[in-house]
Design an enzyme around this catalytic site. Structure first.
Site, PDB file in Angstrom:
ATOM      1  N   LYS A   1       0.818  -1.218   0.000  1.00 52.81           N
ATOM      2  CA  LYS A   1       0.000   0.000   0.000  1.00 52.81           C
ATOM      3  C   LYS A   1       0.847   1.261   0.000  1.00 52.81           C
ATOM      4  CE  LYS A   1      -4.334  -1.722   1.902  1.00 52.81           C
ATOM      5  NZ  LYS A   1      -5.378  -1.550   2.932  1.00 52.81           N
TER       6      LYS A   1
ATOM      7  N   LYS B   1      -4.871 -10.312  -6.978  1.00 54.00           N
ATOM      8  CA  LYS B   1      -6.047 -10.428  -6.133  1.00 54.00           C
ATOM      9  C   LYS B   1      -7.173  -9.518  -6.645  1.00 54.00           C
ATOM     10  CE  LYS B   1      -5.983  -8.314  -2.073  1.00 54.00           C
ATOM     11  NZ  LYS B   1      -5.774  -7.895  -0.689  1.00 54.00           N
TER      12      LYS B   1
ATOM     13  N   LYS C   1     -10.798  -3.855  -4.397  1.00 56.01           N
ATOM     14  CA  LYS C   1     -11.660  -2.680  -4.522  1.00 56.01           C
ATOM     15  C   LYS C   1     -10.963  -1.569  -5.285  1.00 56.01           C
ATOM     16  CE  LYS C   1     -13.823  -3.239   0.029  1.00 56.01           C
ATOM     17  NZ  LYS C   1     -13.552  -2.921   1.453  1.00 56.01           N
TER      18      LYS C   1
HETATM   19  P1  AMP Z   1     -11.129  -5.330   2.658  1.00 57.57           P
HETATM   20  O1  AMP Z   1     -11.820  -5.144   1.357  1.00 57.57           O
HETATM   21  O2  AMP Z   1      -9.649  -5.234   2.528  1.00 57.57           O
HETATM   22  O3  AMP Z   1     -11.690  -4.516   3.778  1.00 57.57           O
HETATM   23  O4  AMP Z   1     -11.397  -6.854   3.066  1.00 57.57           O
HETATM   24  C1  AMP Z   1     -12.547  -7.299   3.761  1.00 57.57           C
HETATM   25  C2  AMP Z   1     -12.571  -8.802   3.859  1.00 57.57           C
HETATM   26  O5  AMP Z   1     -12.655  -9.393   2.557  1.00 57.57           O
HETATM   27  C3  AMP Z   1     -11.317  -9.431   4.498  1.00 57.57           C
HETATM   28  O6  AMP Z   1     -11.691 -10.534   5.293  1.00 57.57           O
HETATM   29  C4  AMP Z   1     -10.493  -9.870   3.326  1.00 57.57           C
HETATM   30  O7  AMP Z   1      -9.633 -10.941   3.633  1.00 57.57           O
HETATM   31  C5  AMP Z   1     -11.578 -10.309   2.344  1.00 57.57           C
HETATM   32  N1  AMP Z   1     -11.113 -10.165   0.948  1.00 57.57           N
HETATM   33  C6  AMP Z   1     -10.755  -9.024   0.314  1.00 57.57           C
HETATM   34  N2  AMP Z   1     -10.385  -9.260  -0.956  1.00 57.57           N
HETATM   35  C7  AMP Z   1     -10.507 -10.613  -1.136  1.00 57.57           C
HETATM   36  C8  AMP Z   1     -10.290 -11.496  -2.242  1.00 57.57           C
HETATM   37  N3  AMP Z   1      -9.874 -11.043  -3.425  1.00 57.57           N
HETATM   38  N4  AMP Z   1     -10.529 -12.819  -2.057  1.00 57.57           N
HETATM   39  C9  AMP Z   1     -10.957 -13.302  -0.858  1.00 57.57           C
HETATM   40  N5  AMP Z   1     -11.189 -12.520   0.215  1.00 57.57           N
HETATM   41  C10 AMP Z   1     -10.973 -11.185   0.090  1.00 57.57           C
END
Ligand code: AMP
Ligand code: TRP
Length: 337
Positions: A111, A194, A197
Site C-alpha cells: 500500500k 487479487k 476494490k
Molecule cells: P477489505 O476489502 O480489505 O476490507 O477486506 C474485507 C474482507 O474481505 C477481508 O476478510 C479480506 O480478507 C476479504 N477479501 C478481500 N479481498 C478478497 C479477495 N480477493 N478474495 C478473498 N477474500 C478477500
C-alpha cells in the site's frame, strides 16, 4: 465462550472476493457464535478518502452485511469510530509493538508503494488497530480472507506480549478462520492478481451491486487461455484464470473443486462462462437488490448501526477499563458525600 469479530473497510466497490472470502462465511457462523461485525472506518482513512463517499460506503457495507443474511439482532453490527475504545486500546498496544514486527507486514509495503517515506503513521500502525479491534472484545475467532493471515498472526503476538508483560491471561489468542474454497478470489483480468476494490478496471471484479447485464458482460470478458477446461484438478496447474473461474463457480455453487472440475471436464470456456453467469446472477442478484433497497433507506441502516454501537460500547468500555487497570492508569473517583 467463543466470540467472533471481523470487519470490512468502507472503501467502496464491495466485490465477490469480499463476499466469498468473508461476508458469506459469517452468515453461517452467527448460529454458533456470539458475533460482532464491524465496518472499519478508522482503517479506511489510513489512505485518503472523500468524506461524503466514506459515509456512503459505510452504509453500503452495513447494507451488504444485512442483505447477505447477517441478523442485526443476534449479531452486533456497528462502525468502528462510534466506539472510542478501539483507538484507545490501539495506543496501549502500539506502545508494546516492536517496529521490527511492523516492518515485516507485506500489506504496508504494497500500500505504501514507492513513496514509503510519504506513507502515513496510520497506514504503518494499521495492524495494531486491527489487533485492538479483535482484542477489545476478547474475540477467539476471526473469519477473514487469506490476505489477512499475516495481520492475524501479529494480533496473536501482540496479545501474547500483553499477557506476558503483565502476567495476565486477559486476552485469548485469536484464531484465524480462513473458510471455503474462495479464500483468495483473483482479478478477472489477471489470474495472478487479487480481486481488489482499488483496481482501476471495473472489469477486474464483480461488484456485489452489479446488475445481471453487468455480471454477464464481466464474466464473458474475463481473461482465459486457449485450451478447454481440464479433466482433473491437477490440470489447473499453471492456468491461473481457469483455476480462479473454477474456484468461483465451486464457491458459488457450494460444491467442491473436484466436483466442479469433473462437471466441466473438456468444456470450452464460452459454455462454462454462460453457466457461471447464471449462477453468479442467481446468487448475487437478490443480495445486490436488497443492498440497493437498504441504501435507499439510510435511516433504517443508521438505526441498525446506532443500536450496534450501543451494544459494542457496553462490552468495549468494560474491557478497556480492565486494560487500563492492569497497565496502571489511575482512575480517580470523586466520593459523593
Ligand atoms: P477489505 O476489502 O480489505 O476490507 O477486506 C474485507 C474482507 O474481505 C477481508 O476478510 C479480506 O480478507 C476479504 N477479501 C478481500 N479481498 C478478497 C479477495 N480477493 N478474495 C478473498 N477474500 C478477500
Ligand atoms: N484489515 C481487514 C481488511 O482489510 C479489515 C479489518 C480491520 C479486520 N479490523 C479487523 C478484519 C479485525 C478482521 C478483524 O480486510
Amino acid at each position: 465462550m467463543n466470540r467472533i469479530f471481523s470487519g470490512v473497510q468502507p472503501t467502496g466497490n464491495l466485490h465477490l472476493g469480499n463476499y466469498l472470502g468473508a461476508i458469506r462465511n459469517w452468515v453461517a457462523l452467527q448460529r454458533d457464535f456470539d458475533c460482532i461485525f464491524c465496518i472499519v472506518d478508522l482503517h479506511a482513512i489510513t489512505l485518503p478518502q472523500d468524506p461524503a463517499a466514506l459515509r456512503g460506503s459505510t452504509r453500503e457495507v452495513a447494507a451488504a452485511y444485512v442483505a447477505a443474511g447477517i441478523d442485526p439482532e443476534s449479531c452486533i453490527i456497528f462502525n468502528q469510530s462510534t466506539v472510542p475504545a478501539h483507538a484507545e486500546l490501539a495506543w496501549v498496544l502500539g506502545c508494546m509493538t516492536p517496529l521490527g514486527w511492523l516492518n515485516r507486514m507485506t500489506q504496508f509495503k504494497e500500500k505504501a508503494g514507492k513513496q514509503r517515506e510519504m506513507a502515513g503513521l496510520g497506514l504503518y500502525g494499521y495492524p495494531v488497530l486491527m489487533a485492538a479491534d479483535i482484542l477489545l472484545y476478547k474475540a477467539t475467532h476471526v473469519p477473514v480472507g487469506e490476505d489477512q493471515k499475516q495481520h492475524l498472526e501479529l494480533a496473536r503476538d501482540i496479545a501474547g506480549t500483553f499477557n506476558r508483560t503483565y502476567g495476565t491471561d486477559l486476552f485469548p489468542l485469536p484464531e484465524p478462520q480462513i473458510l471455503g474454497t474462495a479464500t483468495r478470489v483473483m482479478s478477472l483480468r489477471d489470474g495472478t492478481k487479487k480481486m481488489s476494490k482499488s483496481d482501476s478496471s471495473d472489469y477486474s471484479r464483480i461488484n456485489m451491486t452489479d446488475d445481471a447485464d453487468t455480471i454477464a458482460l464481466k464474466v464473458r470478458r474475463a481473461k482465459t487461455d486457449p485450451h478447454p477446461l481440464p479433466d482433473s484438478v491437477a490440470g489447473l496447474e499453471g492456468r491461473p484464470e481457469a483455476e480462479n473461474l473454477i474456484d468461483i463457480y465451486a464457491a458459488l455453487s457450494g460444491r467442491g473443486r473436484e466436483e466442479t472440475v469433473a462437471e466441466f471436464a473438456g468444456a470450452q470456456f464460452s459454455a462454462f462462462k454462460e453457466r457461471l453467469v447464471d449462477l453468479a446472477v442467481a446468487v448475487l442478484g437478490p443480495i445486490g437488490a436488497e443492498m440497493k433497497r437498504l441504501v435507499g433507506a439510510p435511516d433504517h441502516v443508521d438505526a441498525i448501526l446506532a443500536h450496534g454501537a450501543q451494544r459494542a460500547n457496553a462490552i468495549a468500555e468494560k474491557h478497556l477499563a480492565e486494560v487500563y487497570d492492569i497497565v496502571g492508569m489511575l482512575r480517580p473517583r470523586v466520593k459523593s458525600s
